[in-house]
Write a protein that holds these residues in place. Structure first.
Motif, PDB file in Angstrom:
ATOM      1  N   GLY A  63      82.431  94.865  54.794  1.00 10.61           N
ATOM      2  CA  GLY A  63      83.128  93.649  54.367  1.00 10.61           C
ATOM      3  C   GLY A  63      84.023  93.912  53.170  1.00 10.61           C
ATOM      4  N   ALA A  64      83.510  94.662  52.194  1.00 14.57           N
ATOM      5  CA  ALA A  64      84.298  94.988  51.010  1.00 14.57           C
ATOM      6  C   ALA A  64      85.482  95.885  51.364  1.00 14.57           C
ATOM      7  CB  ALA A  64      83.409  95.665  49.962  1.00 14.57           C
ATOM      8  N   VAL A  65      85.241  96.890  52.212  1.00  8.39           N
ATOM      9  CA  VAL A  65      86.308  97.804  52.624  1.00  8.39           C
ATOM     10  C   VAL A  65      87.380  97.044  53.395  1.00  8.39           C
ATOM     11  CG1 VAL A  65      86.867  99.772  54.112  1.00  8.39           C
ATOM     12  CG2 VAL A  65      84.884  99.877  52.624  1.00  8.39           C
ATOM     13  N   ALA A  66      86.964  96.197  54.321  1.00 11.51           N
ATOM     14  CA  ALA A  66      87.919  95.416  55.113  1.00 11.51           C
ATOM     15  C   ALA A  66      88.801  94.577  54.197  1.00 11.51           C
ATOM     16  CB  ALA A  66      87.181  94.535  56.118  1.00 11.51           C
ATOM     17  N   GLN A  67      88.205  93.942  53.220  1.00  4.83           N
ATOM     18  CA  GLN A  67      88.969  93.116  52.290  1.00  4.83           C
ATOM     19  C   GLN A  67      89.952  93.970  51.489  1.00  4.83           C
ATOM     20  OE1 GLN A  67      86.584  90.899  49.505  1.00  4.83           O
ATOM     21  NE2 GLN A  67      88.278  89.585  48.922  1.00  4.83           N
ATOM     22  N   LEU A  68      89.501  95.114  51.008  1.00  3.73           N
ATOM     23  CA  LEU A  68      90.373  96.005  50.233  1.00  3.73           C
ATOM     24  C   LEU A  68      91.535  96.540  51.062  1.00  3.73           C
ATOM     25  CD1 LEU A  68      87.672  98.064  48.302  1.00  3.73           C
ATOM     26  CD2 LEU A  68      89.284  96.427  47.313  1.00  3.73           C
ATOM     27  N   LEU A  69      91.281  96.801  52.341  1.00  2.00           N
ATOM     28  CA  LEU A  69      92.302  97.392  53.203  1.00  2.00           C
ATOM     29  C   LEU A  69      93.144  96.352  53.936  1.00  2.00           C
ATOM     30  CD1 LEU A  69      90.228 100.347  54.713  1.00  2.00           C
ATOM     31  CD2 LEU A  69      91.849 100.408  52.802  1.00  2.00           C
ATOM     32  N   GLY A  70      92.788  95.079  53.772  1.00  2.00           N
ATOM     33  CA  GLY A  70      93.566  94.014  54.398  1.00  2.00           C
ATOM     34  C   GLY A  70      93.373  93.913  55.900  1.00  2.00           C
ATOM     35  N   VAL A  71      92.174  94.259  56.367  1.00  2.00           N
ATOM     36  CA  VAL A  71      91.849  94.148  57.787  1.00  2.00           C
ATOM     37  C   VAL A  71      90.567  93.345  57.912  1.00  2.00           C
ATOM     38  CG1 VAL A  71      92.976  96.330  58.389  1.00  2.00           C
ATOM     39  CG2 VAL A  71      90.555  96.326  57.835  1.00  2.00           C
ATOM     40  N   SER A  72      90.174  93.040  59.140  1.00  2.00           N
ATOM     41  CA  SER A  72      88.914  92.330  59.342  1.00  2.00           C
ATOM     42  C   SER A  72      87.805  93.334  59.658  1.00  2.00           C
ATOM     43  CB  SER A  72      89.045  91.330  60.500  1.00  2.00           C
ATOM     44  OG  SER A  72      89.168  92.018  61.724  1.00  2.00           O
ATOM     45  N   VAL A  73      86.574  92.904  59.500  1.00  2.00           N
ATOM     46  CA  VAL A  73      85.438  93.747  59.887  1.00  2.00           C
ATOM     47  C   VAL A  73      85.516  94.024  61.385  1.00  2.00           C
ATOM     48  CG1 VAL A  73      82.915  93.877  60.044  1.00  2.00           C
ATOM     49  CG2 VAL A  73      83.978  92.983  57.972  1.00  2.00           C
ATOM     50  N   ALA A  74      85.976  93.055  62.159  1.00  2.00           N
ATOM     51  CA  ALA A  74      86.132  93.265  63.602  1.00  2.00           C
ATOM     52  C   ALA A  74      87.091  94.414  63.884  1.00  2.00           C
ATOM     53  CB  ALA A  74      86.623  91.985  64.276  1.00  2.00           C
ATOM     54  N   ASP A  75      88.160  94.530  63.084  1.00  2.00           N
ATOM     55  CA  ASP A  75      89.086  95.656  63.248  1.00  2.00           C
ATOM     56  C   ASP A  75      88.377  96.984  63.024  1.00  2.00           C
ATOM     57  OD1 ASP A  75      91.298  94.016  63.755  1.00  2.00           O
ATOM     58  OD2 ASP A  75      91.821  93.897  61.626  1.00  2.00           O
ATOM     59  N   LEU A  76      87.433  97.000  62.097  1.00  2.00           N
ATOM     60  CA  LEU A  76      86.741  98.250  61.762  1.00  2.00           C
ATOM     61  C   LEU A  76      85.747  98.676  62.834  1.00  2.00           C
ATOM     62  CD1 LEU A  76      86.052  97.762  57.943  1.00  2.00           C
ATOM     63  CD2 LEU A  76      87.961  98.968  59.043  1.00  2.00           C
ATOM     64  N   VAL A  77      85.209  97.729  63.591  1.00  2.00           N
ATOM     65  CA  VAL A  77      84.208  98.086  64.602  1.00  2.00           C
ATOM     66  C   VAL A  77      84.788  98.183  66.011  1.00  2.00           C
ATOM     67  CG1 VAL A  77      82.285  97.123  63.277  1.00  2.00           C
ATOM     68  CG2 VAL A  77      83.451  95.704  64.964  1.00  2.00           C
ATOM     69  N   THR A  78      86.081  97.914  66.155  1.00  2.00           N
ATOM     70  CA  THR A  78      86.727  97.946  67.459  1.00  2.00           C
ATOM     71  C   THR A  78      87.317  99.322  67.734  1.00  2.00           C
ATOM     72  OG1 THR A  78      87.293  95.622  67.207  1.00  2.00           O
ATOM     73  CG2 THR A  78      88.494  96.855  68.881  1.00  2.00           C
ATOM     74  N   PRO A  79      86.971  99.915  68.897  1.00  2.00           N
ATOM     75  CA  PRO A  79      87.567 101.215  69.231  1.00  2.00           C
ATOM     76  C   PRO A  79      89.083 101.098  69.349  1.00  2.00           C
ATOM     77  CG  PRO A  79      85.785 100.679  70.749  1.00  2.00           C
ATOM     78  CD  PRO A  79      86.056  99.454  69.922  1.00  2.00           C
ATOM     79  N   PRO A  80      89.794 102.201  69.124  1.00  2.00           N
ATOM     80  CA  PRO A  80      91.247 102.161  69.292  1.00  2.00           C
ATOM     81  C   PRO A  80      91.590 101.677  70.690  1.00  2.00           C
ATOM     82  CG  PRO A  80      90.567 104.247  68.342  1.00  2.00           C
ATOM     83  CD  PRO A  80      89.326 103.509  68.739  1.00  2.00           C
ATOM     84  N   ARG A  81      92.594 100.837  70.812  1.00  2.00           N
ATOM     85  CA  ARG A  81      92.944 100.275  72.121  1.00  2.00           C
ATOM     86  C   ARG A  81      93.605 101.328  73.000  1.00  2.00           C
ATOM     87  NH1 ARG A  81      98.733  98.274  71.412  1.00  2.00           N
ATOM     88  NH2 ARG A  81      99.099  99.370  69.502  1.00  2.00           N
ATOM     89  N   GLY A  82      93.450 101.121  74.301  1.00  2.00           N
ATOM     90  CA  GLY A  82      94.123 101.972  75.251  1.00  2.00           C
ATOM     91  C   GLY A  82      93.290 103.100  75.803  1.00  2.00           C
ATOM     92  N   ASN A  83      92.069 103.315  75.273  1.00  2.00           N
ATOM     93  CA  ASN A  83      91.293 104.442  75.793  1.00  2.00           C
ATOM     94  C   ASN A  83      90.221 104.006  76.768  1.00  2.00           C
ATOM     95  OD1 ASN A  83      89.350 103.381  74.155  1.00  2.00           O
ATOM     96  ND2 ASN A  83      89.382 105.031  72.673  1.00  2.00           N
ATOM     97  N   SER A  84      90.120 102.722  77.041  1.00  2.00           N
ATOM     98  CA  SER A  84      89.176 102.190  78.039  1.00  2.00           C
ATOM     99  C   SER A  84      87.766 102.743  77.866  1.00  2.00           C
ATOM    100  CB  SER A  84      89.665 102.495  79.457  1.00  2.00           C
ATOM    101  OG  SER A  84      90.951 101.987  79.645  1.00  2.00           O
ATOM    102  N   GLY A  85      87.375 102.955  76.613  1.00  2.00           N
ATOM    103  CA  GLY A  85      86.037 103.464  76.362  1.00  2.00           C
ATOM    104  C   GLY A  85      85.901 104.960  76.553  1.00  2.00           C
ATOM    105  N   ARG A  86      86.976 105.639  76.945  1.00  2.00           N
ATOM    106  CA  ARG A  86      86.900 107.086  77.143  1.00  2.00           C
ATOM    107  C   ARG A  86      87.354 107.793  75.881  1.00  2.00           C
ATOM    108  NH1 ARG A  86      90.017 108.928  82.295  1.00  2.00           N
ATOM    109  NH2 ARG A  86      91.595 107.704  81.262  1.00  2.00           N
TER     110      ARG A  86
END
Length: 112
Positions: A63-86
């Motif tokens: 939560g603290a890191v997300a706030q410092l970096l200007g992103v959400s916690v959801a952004d931090l736990v979401t895999p990079p898009r486009g790899n379909s889990g691979r």
């Protein structure tokens, strides 16, 4: 039609996704381990262990890191898009039929 076989496919853990996303977001923001440590009241060594996945980031830390970096916690736990889990090691190169897309990082070039 050519079939592509991707070797060394592994499913990442949430903690490895978080560590990778924090590294990428910190790089985008121009924040290194020392600076992030100061901002979080941690030593560089404590940040390094989390940065490299030796220790997991706690929810409060995320939560603290997300706030410092200007992103959400959801952004931090979401895999990079486009790899379909691979995930591949190394990533599938462009034009090989894989759907892997690179995650933007701080190494952007003028053409990006």
């Amino acid at each position: 039609m050519t079939t592509l076989t991707i070797a060394n496919t592994e499913t990442p853990t949430i903690s490895s996704i978080v560590a990778a996303n924090i590294r990428a977001e910190a790089a985008r923001a121009g924040i290194n381990q020392v600076k992030l440590g100061r901002m979080l009241n941690m030593t560089q060594s404590q940040v390094s262990r989390r940065w490299n996945g030796s220790l997991v980031w706690t929810l409060d830390e995320m939560g603290a890191v997300a706030q410092l970096l200007g992103v959400s916690v959801a952004d931090l736990v979401t895999p990079p898009r486009g790899n379909s889990g691979r995930y591949t090691n190394p990533p599938a190169p462009y034009g090989t039929g894989g759907d892997w897309l690179p995650r933007q990082d701080s190494n952007l070039q003028p053409s990006d």
